[in-house]
Design a protein around this motif. Structure first.
Motif, PDB file in Angstrom:
ATOM      1  N   UNK A 176      -0.574  -1.174  -5.512  1.00 12.48           N
ATOM      2  CA  UNK A 176       0.381  -0.992  -4.409  1.00 12.48           C
ATOM      3  C   UNK A 176       0.715  -2.327  -3.751  1.00 12.48           C
ATOM      4  N   UNK A 177       1.958  -2.435  -3.273  1.00 14.81           N
ATOM      5  CA  UNK A 177       2.319  -3.514  -2.357  1.00 14.81           C
ATOM      6  C   UNK A 177       2.638  -2.862  -1.015  1.00 14.81           C
ATOM      7  N   UNK A 178       2.396  -3.584   0.071  1.00 13.09           N
ATOM      8  CA  UNK A 178       2.739  -3.049   1.387  1.00 13.09           C
ATOM      9  C   UNK A 178       3.786  -3.945   2.037  1.00 13.09           C
ATOM     10  N   UNK A 179       4.563  -3.363   2.923  1.00 11.94           N
ATOM     11  CA  UNK A 179       5.596  -4.134   3.633  1.00 11.94           C
ATOM     12  C   UNK A 179       5.754  -3.579   5.047  1.00 11.94           C
ATOM     13  N   UNK A 180       5.761  -4.491   6.025  1.00  9.45           N
ATOM     14  CA  UNK A 180       5.870  -4.047   7.419  1.00  9.45           C
ATOM     15  C   UNK A 180       6.227  -5.204   8.336  1.00  9.45           C
ATOM     16  N   UNK A 233      -6.592   4.028   0.190  1.00 10.83           N
ATOM     17  CA  UNK A 233      -6.055   3.837  -1.171  1.00 10.83           C
ATOM     18  C   UNK A 233      -7.114   3.188  -2.061  1.00 10.83           C
ATOM     19  N   UNK A 234      -7.823   2.210  -1.529  1.00 12.91           N
ATOM     20  CA  UNK A 234      -8.825   1.508  -2.349  1.00 12.91           C
ATOM     21  C   UNK A 234     -10.081   2.369  -2.519  1.00 12.91           C
ATOM     22  N   UNK A 235     -10.396   3.183  -1.508  1.00 11.40           N
ATOM     23  CA  UNK A 235     -11.499   4.143  -1.651  1.00 11.40           C
ATOM     24  C   UNK A 235     -11.174   5.135  -2.773  1.00 11.40           C
ATOM     25  N   UNK A 236      -9.883   5.456  -2.911  1.00 11.85           N
ATOM     26  CA  UNK A 236      -9.434   6.414  -3.923  1.00 11.85           C
ATOM     27  C   UNK A 236      -9.192   5.774  -5.284  1.00 11.85           C
ATOM     28  N   UNK A 237      -9.559   4.520  -5.449  1.00  7.11           N
ATOM     29  CA  UNK A 237      -9.472   3.894  -6.774  1.00  7.11           C
ATOM     30  C   UNK A 237      -8.287   2.966  -6.980  1.00  7.11           C
ATOM     31  N   UNK A 283      -2.175  -5.097  -3.984  1.00  3.14           N
ATOM     32  CA  UNK A 283      -2.076  -6.418  -4.607  1.00  3.14           C
ATOM     33  C   UNK A 283      -1.430  -7.438  -3.686  1.00  3.14           C
ATOM     34  N   UNK A 284      -0.584  -6.982  -2.747  1.00  2.00           N
ATOM     35  CA  UNK A 284       0.053  -7.945  -1.850  1.00  2.00           C
ATOM     36  C   UNK A 284       0.591  -7.269  -0.591  1.00  2.00           C
ATOM     37  N   UNK A 285       0.395  -7.923   0.560  1.00  2.00           N
ATOM     38  CA  UNK A 285       0.961  -7.453   1.833  1.00  2.00           C
ATOM     39  C   UNK A 285       2.147  -8.341   2.198  1.00  2.00           C
ATOM     40  N   UNK A 328      10.666  -6.322  -6.547  1.00  2.64           N
ATOM     41  CA  UNK A 328      11.299  -6.098  -7.863  1.00  2.64           C
ATOM     42  C   UNK A 328      10.636  -6.950  -8.940  1.00  2.64           C
ATOM     43  N   UNK A 329      10.236  -8.165  -8.583  1.00  2.00           N
ATOM     44  CA  UNK A 329       9.601  -9.061  -9.557  1.00  2.00           C
ATOM     45  C   UNK A 329       8.190  -8.587  -9.909  1.00  2.00           C
ATOM     46  N   UNK A 330       7.474  -8.074  -8.920  1.00  2.00           N
ATOM     47  CA  UNK A 330       6.061  -7.698  -9.140  1.00  2.00           C
ATOM     48  C   UNK A 330       5.895  -6.296  -9.728  1.00  2.00           C
ATOM     49  N   UNK A 331       6.888  -5.435  -9.526  1.00  2.00           N
ATOM     50  CA  UNK A 331       6.838  -4.057 -10.049  1.00  2.00           C
ATOM     51  C   UNK A 331       5.496  -3.337  -9.831  1.00  2.00           C
ATOM     52  N   UNK A 332       5.080  -3.139  -8.585  1.00  2.00           N
ATOM     53  CA  UNK A 332       3.852  -2.356  -8.359  1.00  2.00           C
ATOM     54  C   UNK A 332       4.099  -0.880  -8.696  1.00  2.00           C
ATOM     55  N   UNK A 333       3.024  -0.079  -8.714  1.00  2.00           N
ATOM     56  CA  UNK A 333       3.192   1.366  -8.981  1.00  2.00           C
ATOM     57  C   UNK A 333       3.835   2.070  -7.795  1.00  2.00           C
ATOM     58  N   UNK A 334       3.594   1.523  -6.593  1.00  3.63           N
ATOM     59  CA  UNK A 334       4.097   2.157  -5.372  1.00  3.63           C
ATOM     60  C   UNK A 334       4.209   1.102  -4.279  1.00  3.63           C
TER      61      UNK A 334
END
Ligand code: PHB
Length: 389
Positions: A167-171, A188-192, A196-198, A216-222
């Motif tokens: 996952x990447x986060x944005x805020x 999320x990390x407890x769940x496995x 990868x980046x904030x 778009x460049x990193x293409x995380x799963x979510x």
């Protein structure tokens, strides 16, 4: 025949009785300070909170605990640098009994510090700053909304359950954004999964393009996002316009799509979020609340309206317990802490730190609704780290 002494005593008793009745009848209006944003990216949120608060008071015939209400208003502009001056207008100039506010975590932190000093009662109808029911917790501070950790954590549970790994986060880079992301990352990390980046930008900026290019460049799963109000409208539209909606699923705490759907239109369709409210909760309590709100204000209610409504319910529960006698502060707060809140979101109680212990729903945007599709976490308490009360 009454003796002169008895006559005097009776007369005195009658006078006392009469004056205490007069006292009860002549209780002055309770002074309620509303410190909310009326301008800026959170302006609509402030309006919804005020509407919800007034709706509950109106339902009680305009009185709480037998006291009519006099309102004092300050536009806090969601500006932390003006927060101390603004809250002091209510505390010192207007000498209000209770303050209801605000939306922005940074502003609310300054308010909490000020009321700790003045001992003014504060009910927080939105701002999630963890410290308010953590290190800054106090007998005179209560919250009718959530802690930032809570919706972040609940959404992290859902994202992990969906099987996303990266996952990447944005805020926005301020307390609400950072703490919500922290809650998300914990679950999320407890769940496995792995964050990868904030990504962040300053509040209330909405120039998302460079950050969207990086996603778009990193293409995380979510992607997990915390934005709200006007900023959330722009972010969801930009995410779609960048072509990302089709390639990288976007999730968020439910503020991303609350009170915003009309403006977000097709760009929001299908988005999954988690929050302590959903439009489609089919209970008589929620349906009645929604119908009355729509009639009174000619618009649909949202989570902010619910939190404002519940702030008034909390205050009402306290005032009822002391029959409107605001000087009985300890008994009043004890009642606010213990009385279950019959909220449109579902019944909840306050924790020892005065934060709602509540269910978090899974919501999916369908048309103009955040439809409820399940429960992410039932009865989720905030960890209240650092609260000593
Ligand atoms: C906050 O600053 O705490 C905040 C603002 C808007 C939201 C939620 C939290 O929708």
């Amino acid at each position: 025949m009454h003796t002169p002494f008895l006559r005097t005593a009776l007369g005195l008793a009658a006078t006392l009785l009469a004056s205490s009745t007069v006292l009860a009848q002549a209780q002055p209006p309770l002074k309620v300070g509303l410190m909310l944003p009326a301008t800026g990216t959170f302006a609509a949120l402030g309006t919804a909170i005020e509407n919800g608060f007034k709706q509950y008071v109106d339902e009680q015939g305009g009185k709480l605990g037998g006291r009519s209400i006099q309102y004092f208003k300050v536009d806090d502009e969601s500006d932390p640098s003006k927060a101390t001056d603004n809250v002091n207008k209510l505390i010192k100039r207007d000498a209000v009994d209770v303050i209801v506010g605000t939306v922005h975590s940074g502003v609310a932190l300054a308010m909490a510090r000020a009321v700790k000093e003045s001992n003014t009662l504060l009910i927080v109808p939105n701002a999630g700053a963890d410290a308010i029911t953590g290190p800054l917790c106090a007998p005179n501070i209560l919250r009718s909304s959530f802690s930032n950790w809570q919706p972040g954590f609940a959404t992290g549970v859902v994202a992990a359950q969906k099987g996303y790994k990266r996952a990447m986060t944005i805020t926005w880079n301020y307390a609400a954004g950072n703490e919500t992301v922290k809650g998300f990352t914990e679950a999320f990390e407890k769940g496995g999964g792995k964050v990868t980046k904030d990504l962040t930008l300053p509040f209330p900026n909405v120039e998302f393009q460079a950050l969207l290019t990086e996603i778009a460049a990193q293409k995380p799963d979510v992607v997990f996002a915390f934005f709200a109000g006007g900023g959330a409208v722009k972010f969801v539209k930009d995410y779609d316009a960048a072509g990302l909606k089709k390639t990288v699923p976007l999730m968020g705490s439910g503020f991303l799509t609350d009170g915003t759907l009309e403006a977000q239109g097709a760009s929001a369709q299908g988005l999954l979020t988690s929050l302590h409210y959903a439009d489609g909760i089919e209970t008589p309590r929620n349906t009645a609340f929604r119908n009355k709100y729509a009639v009174a204000y000619k618009m649909q209610p949202d989570v902010y309206a619910v939190q404002g409504y519940d702030a008034a319910q909390l205050l009402g529960a306290g005032l009822n317990a002391v029959k409107g006698d605001f000087t009985k502060r300890d008994a009043m707060v004890a009642a606010m802490r213990k009385t279950p809140v019959d909220s449109p979101r579902g019944k909840y109680t306050l924790s020892a730190a005065h934060n709602p212990v509540q269910d978090f729903y899974i919501r999916e945007v369908k048309g103009r609704e955040n439809a409820m599709t399940g429960v992410a976490v039932k009865v989720l308490p905030d960890p209240a780290r650092g609260c000593k009360m």
